[in-house]
Design a protein around this motif. Structure first.
Motif, PDB file in Angstrom:
ATOM      1  N   ALA A   1     -99.660 -27.961 -71.986  1.00 47.27           N
ATOM      2  CA  ALA A   1     -99.017 -27.290 -70.857  1.00 47.27           C
ATOM      3  C   ALA A   1     -97.640 -27.864 -70.554  1.00 47.27           C
ATOM      4  CB  ALA A   1     -99.896 -27.404 -69.611  1.00 47.27           C
ATOM      5  N   ALA A   2     -97.161 -28.812 -71.388  1.00 45.46           N
ATOM      6  CA  ALA A   2     -95.848 -29.415 -71.174  1.00 45.46           C
ATOM      7  C   ALA A   2     -94.756 -28.379 -71.397  1.00 45.46           C
ATOM      8  CB  ALA A   2     -95.650 -30.607 -72.106  1.00 45.46           C
ATOM      9  N   ARG A   3     -93.559 -28.676 -70.927  1.00 45.51           N
ATOM     10  CA  ARG A   3     -92.453 -27.721 -71.071  1.00 45.51           C
ATOM     11  C   ARG A   3     -92.158 -27.442 -72.534  1.00 45.51           C
ATOM     12  NH1 ARG A   3     -87.414 -31.521 -69.258  1.00 45.51           N
ATOM     13  NH2 ARG A   3     -88.467 -33.512 -69.418  1.00 45.51           N
ATOM     14  N   THR A   4     -91.755 -26.259 -72.806  1.00 47.16           N
ATOM     15  CA  THR A   4     -91.554 -25.789 -74.169  1.00 47.16           C
ATOM     16  C   THR A   4     -90.496 -26.619 -74.892  1.00 47.16           C
ATOM     17  OG1 THR A   4     -92.079 -23.553 -73.424  1.00 47.16           O
ATOM     18  CG2 THR A   4     -91.001 -23.765 -75.562  1.00 47.16           C
ATOM     19  N   GLY A   5     -90.823 -27.013 -76.114  1.00 48.01           N
ATOM     20  CA  GLY A   5     -89.864 -27.702 -76.964  1.00 48.01           C
ATOM     21  C   GLY A   5     -89.719 -29.184 -76.733  1.00 48.01           C
ATOM     22  N   LEU A   6     -90.474 -29.744 -75.786  1.00 52.92           N
ATOM     23  CA  LEU A   6     -90.326 -31.166 -75.481  1.00 52.92           C
ATOM     24  C   LEU A   6     -90.706 -32.033 -76.671  1.00 52.92           C
ATOM     25  CD1 LEU A   6     -89.784 -33.465 -73.490  1.00 52.92           C
ATOM     26  CD2 LEU A   6     -92.152 -33.267 -72.713  1.00 52.92           C
ATOM     27  N   GLY A   7     -91.860 -31.757 -77.303  1.00 50.32           N
ATOM     28  CA  GLY A   7     -92.313 -32.572 -78.434  1.00 50.32           C
ATOM     29  C   GLY A   7     -91.352 -32.515 -79.600  1.00 50.32           C
ATOM     30  N   GLN A   8     -90.866 -31.337 -79.926  1.00 48.65           N
ATOM     31  CA  GLN A   8     -89.941 -31.189 -81.051  1.00 48.65           C
ATOM     32  C   GLN A   8     -88.626 -31.897 -80.759  1.00 48.65           C
ATOM     33  OE1 GLN A   8     -89.308 -27.162 -82.230  1.00 48.65           O
ATOM     34  NE2 GLN A   8     -87.996 -27.688 -83.963  1.00 48.65           N
ATOM     35  N   ALA A   9     -88.156 -31.807 -79.518  1.00 46.34           N
ATOM     36  CA  ALA A   9     -86.908 -32.479 -79.156  1.00 46.34           C
ATOM     37  C   ALA A   9     -87.034 -33.995 -79.301  1.00 46.34           C
ATOM     38  CB  ALA A   9     -86.519 -32.117 -77.721  1.00 46.34           C
ATOM     39  N   LEU A  10     -88.177 -34.546 -78.891  1.00 44.80           N
ATOM     40  CA  LEU A  10     -88.388 -35.988 -79.023  1.00 44.80           C
ATOM     41  C   LEU A  10     -88.396 -36.411 -80.490  1.00 44.80           C
ATOM     42  CD1 LEU A  10     -91.148 -36.662 -76.323  1.00 44.80           C
ATOM     43  CD2 LEU A  10     -88.739 -37.306 -76.225  1.00 44.80           C
TER      44      LEU A  10
END
Length: 384
Positions: free
Chosen positions: A175-184
Motif C-alpha cells: 500500500a506504499a506510494r507508487t514507485g517508492l521501491g523502484q526509486a530506492l
C-alpha cells in the motif's frame, strides 16, 4: 536594532509578493485580457531590468497563452504571513551564506540545533537527529545508506562487493506510494530483487495494513536463504486510505531480526497533539521517521525532515545525513523562521484544525454512502 540589510530584504520580499498579488487581482478583474507570446521574455537585455519589470515578466509567464484554458489552476495563492516567513528564509539563507566562515558556522549550528530540538519535542521523538531535504524520498534514501554502512562493516572499503555474500532486503508495504521501491533501488544501485513488497491483510483486519504474520514468514525465508533483512518501511497513514500499520508489532519484529524501522505518513502529524492513537504513538519508538511539515502546516518551500537515532556520527556523515559544510545546514532556516512565527500553540492548532476537517469530511462521506445505499434499496424495491 534590526540590521538595515535584513530589514531591506524583508521589505523587498513584501513588496514583491504585493506586486504579484496585485497583478493577480487585476488579471482576475480584467479576465478578458490575454497575454500574448511576445510578453514571454526573450534574450537578456544588455542594460538589465528593474524588479518591477522582472516581476511583470514572471506574471506574464504564469498567464501565457498556452495555459489560457486552464488558467484557474495557476492562480497565485495567498500564502499569508507565515508563508512570507518561509519565503524570507530562502532570501536570508543566501545573505547569510556570504558571512565569514566562523560566524557562518556558529549561526548555522544554532539554527540546526534549535530546529531539531523543537521538532523532536513537538513529535515526541527523544534524542533524535534531523536531516533536512527537498525531495521527501531523499531522507529514506539516506537512511538506507546509513543502514547499509552499519550492517556491512567493510562497505566503505569494498563497496558493493560485500553485498554479494549476503543480499540486503528492504521491505515495503504493497500500500506504499507508487514507485517508492523502484526509486530506492535505482538510487542505491541495487537490483529490484532486493525489494520485497509485503501484502496487506485481505481476510482479517484492514485491507491497507501490512500483514505482520506474512511479513514474519517472508523474513524467515530470506534469512534461511542467506539474505540479510535490512530495513522495513511502515506507514502511519497510507496514501489515499490513511490507515496506520501495526507499528508496535512491527517494531518488535524488527528488534527480533535486527532490522531498521522507518515510518512515514500524514498521521505522524497527530503526534504533536495532546491526544493520539496508540498505533501512531508507537512511531516514537521507531528508528527513523519522515515529516512533511510544508503540507501539514501550509508552509511553502520548506524542507521535509527525517528524524533518526544513530550513535555513530561518522556513519551518518558517510551516508550523507550530516554535512561538514555550514551552507548545507541553512536548509533548515525557512523552517526555523516559520516554527518561531507559529509557535507551539499555532502549530498544534493548525494540525488540530486539519484533523477536525478530515473527520468532518469522513462523516459526510459516510452519510453520502448511507444515502446512496438507501436510494439503491428503494429503487430495487420499485423494480421488483
Amino acid at each position: 536594532m534590526v540590521d538595515p540589510t535584513l530589514a531591506e530584504m524583508g521589505k523587498n520580499l513584501n513588496e514583491a509578493m504585493k506586486m504579484l498579488e496585485d497583478n493577480q487581482r487585476k488579471a482576475e478583474e480584467e479576465n478578458e485580457k490575454k497575454y500574448a507570446r511576445k510578453d514571454i521574455p526573450g534574450p537578456l537585455q544588455g542594460s538589465g531590468q528593474d524588479m518591477v519589470s522582472i516581476l511583470q515578466l514572471v506574471q506574464n509567464l504564469m498567464h501565457g497563452e498556452e495555459e489560457e484554458e486552464s488558467s484557474q489552476a495557476y492562480r497565485l495563492q495567498n500564502v499569508g504571513e507565515q508563508g512570507h516567513m518561509a519565503l524570507l528564509g530562502h532570501s536570508l539563507a543566501a545573505y547569510i551564506s556570504v558571512l565569514d566562515r566562523e560566524r557562518l558556522r556558529k549561526l548555522t549550528t544554532r539554527i540546526l540545533s534549535d530546529t531539531t530540538l523543537w521538532l523532536c519535542r513537538l513529535f515526541r521523538y527523544e534524542n533524535g537527529s534531523a536531516y533536512y531535504h527537498e525531495d521527501d524520498r531523499e531522507g529514506l534514501l539516506k537512511i538506507c545508506r546509513l543502514v547499509i554502512h552499519t550492517r556491512y562493516e567493510d562497505y566503505t572499503v569494498e563497496g558493493f562487493n560485500v553485498l554479494y555474500t549476503k543480499q540486503p532486503i528492504i521491505y515495503i508495504s504493497s500500500a506504499a506510494r507508487t514507485g517508492l521501491g523502484q526509486a530506492l533501488c535505482n538510487q542505491l544501485g541495487l537490483p529490484l530483487s532486493c525489494m520485497c513488497r509485503v501484502p496487506c491483510n485481505t481476510m482479517f483486519g484492514s485491507q491497507h495494513q501490512m500483514d505482520v504474520a506474512l511479513l514474519d514468514r517472508l523474513i524467515k525465508d530470506d534469512v534461511e536463504s542467506g539474505k540479510l533483512p535490512l530495513l522495513l518501511v511502515a506507514n502511519a497513514g497510507t496514501p489515499g486510505a490513511g490507515h496506520t500499520d501495526k507499528l508496535g508489532r512491527l517494531k518488535e519484529l524488527c528488534e527480533q531480526y535486527n532490522m531498521w524501522l522507518h515510518v512515514e505518513g500524514v498521521n505522524l502529524a497527530t503526534l504533536a497533539l495532546g491526544y493520539v492513537s496508540s498505533s501512531v504513538l508507537a512511531a516514537t519508538k521507531c528508528d527513523s521517521m519522515t515529516l512533511t511539515l510544508g503540507s501539514w502546516l501550509g508552509l511553502p518551500a520548506v524542507p521535509a525532515v527525517t528524524l533518526y537515532r544513530h550513535e555513530d556520527p561518522s556513519l551518518s556523515l558517510a551516508a550523507g545525513l550530516t554535512s561538514s559544510q555550514p551552507v548545507e545546514k541553512l536548509r533548515a532556516l525557512p523552517l526555523w523562521l516559520s516554527l518561531q512565527y507559529l509557535g507551539h500553540d499555532g502549530i498544534v492548532e493548525r494540525i488540530k484544525h486539519a484533523s477536525q476537517l478530515s473527520q468532518r469530511l469522513l462523516e459526510n462521506l459516510k452519510n453520502l454512502d448511507f444515502i446512496k445505499t438507501s436510494v439503491r434499496s428503494v429503487l430495487n424495491t420499485l423494480v421488483v
